[in-house]
Scaffold this active site. Structure first.
Site, PDB file in Angstrom:
ATOM      1  CE1 TYR A  56      -2.436  -3.255  11.624  1.00 24.44           C
ATOM      2  CE2 TYR A  56      -0.790  -3.573  13.331  1.00 24.44           C
ATOM      3  CZ  TYR A  56      -1.163  -3.633  12.009  1.00 24.44           C
ATOM      4  OH  TYR A  56      -0.266  -4.078  11.064  1.00 24.44           O
ATOM      5  CB  VAL A 157      -0.376  -0.807  -0.116  1.00 26.16           C
ATOM      6  CG1 VAL A 157      -0.146  -2.139  -0.840  1.00 26.16           C
ATOM      7  CG2 VAL A 157       0.211  -0.882   1.291  1.00 26.16           C
ATOM      8  CE1 TYR A 241      -2.902  -3.250   1.610  1.00 27.04           C
ATOM      9  CE2 TYR A 241      -3.698  -4.626  -0.170  1.00 27.04           C
ATOM     10  CZ  TYR A 241      -3.384  -3.385   0.329  1.00 27.04           C
ATOM     11  OH  TYR A 241      -3.567  -2.270  -0.445  1.00 27.04           O
TER      12      TYR A 241
END
Length: 332
Positions: A56, A157, A241
């Site tokens: 990440y 999402v 994203y």
């Protein structure tokens, strides 16, 4: 009170469930300004798994407790501390380490939430719903009736993009990577659901009657970005994203130069960092209201105790899922 546990990791590695374990801790002594909160529900997001593997973009120092968001119930306030009342459901601060039975948090940063709402749905308020809302609002001037295209449509999402788009009068073209995911996205309210792949722009054109698509929302990267770009109108925007493919975004000069397609990126952590707190709370309050009213929700596959953290992380990291994996501690 039941035994206090937290899901902690002291190293990172390629198998995320192998580096984390549940460890006990003593009931903390609160300082002024602090609150003890019993965690009701905390999701396992893709970003949480990437923190365990070290992939990440922002990694906490080790040792760390997993979990970036969640909700809980206030059980104690520190001396001379003003905050939400005992028993109040609250939104936990981002990144506090929510995979635990209890957390200590600054009382001033606890956001009261409707006690009557499903805590499992509220637990996913901080990351996916605001991401979806901002992706739809901040990158293109969309009007009711306009089309939006997204990939990763069966993700958390993606589910919120479908629902928020419908509430705003927008239509969605939803791309998935396997035929078995189509029905679920249609059930969420997706207008068009297609399996991503060759001939995408022609299939999109046929499904929308050649509508001009001003916004593409990309969670995959790689060749998927290029296929999406080809399906957009001139001077449209793609906002990326995520990188589910593990590959960098690819957009050809034809799209960038000759068709004026713009590629931008979005990272919610940065939005939280640069946005005034009042604006953050306003958006979170609006989304919490929609969740409490049953207008926003996401499928949940299973809930696990903190003691089952390795099993839970393995389930969250698996490719074939029909909903979110949550940590849902039981409190006696």
């Amino acid at each position: 009170m039941t035994q206090m546990l937290k899901a902690q990791y002291s190293e990172r590695g390629p198998v995320p469930q192998a580096v984390i374990q549940a460890v006990p801790f003593e009931r903390p002594v609160l300082q002024p300004g602090q609150a003890l909160v019993a965690v009701l529900a905390a999701p396992i997001n893709p970003s949480d798994v990437l923190m365990l593997t070290g992939q990440y973009g922002q990694l906490p120092p080790l040792p760390a407790v997993g979990g970036s968001e969640g909700v809980g119930r206030v059980v104690e306030l520190g001396p001379d501390t003003q905050g939400p009342s005992m028993g109040q459901t609250v939104l936990l601060p981002v990144g506090i380490g929510t995979w635990a039975t209890h957390v200590v948090a600054p009382a001033a940063r606890l956001v009261p939430l409707p006690n009557e709402a499903d805590p499992r749905q509220l637990a996913m308020l901080t990351v996916n719903p605001p991401t979806a809302s901002l992706l739809l609002s901040d990158f293109a001037d969309l009007q009711p009736g306009d089309w939006v295209i997204q990939n990763g449509a069966n993700s958390g999402v993606g589910s919120y993009v479908v629902q928020l788009a419908k509430l705003r009068g927008l239509k969605t073209i939803n791309l998935v990577r396997r035929e078995s995911a189509v029905a679920g996205v249609l059930a969420q309210g997706g207008d068009v659901v297609l399996v991503d792949g060759e001939g995408l722009s022609e299939r999109v054109k046929a499904a929308t009657g050649g509508a001009a698509i001003k916004l593409g929302i990309d969670a995959v990267g790689g060749q998927a970005t290029m296929r999406m770009a080809a399906a957009l109108a001139e001077s449209a925007t793609i906002v990326n994203y995520g990188a589910l493919s593990g590959e960098p975004c690819i957009v050809t000069p034809r799209e960038l130069v000759f068709r004026d397609v713009t590629l931008k990126g979005f990272w919610l952590a940065r939005w939280f960092r640069v946005t005034p707190q009042a604006e953050q709370f306003k958006l979170l309050g609006e989304l919490a209201g929609l969740i409490a009213a049953g207008k926003l929700h996401t499928p949940i596959q299973a809930g696990y105790e903190v003691a089952q953290i390795q099993e839970a992380v393995a389930a969250a990291a698996a490719g074939e899922r029909q909903g979110k994996i949550l940590i849902t501690p039981t409190h006696g």
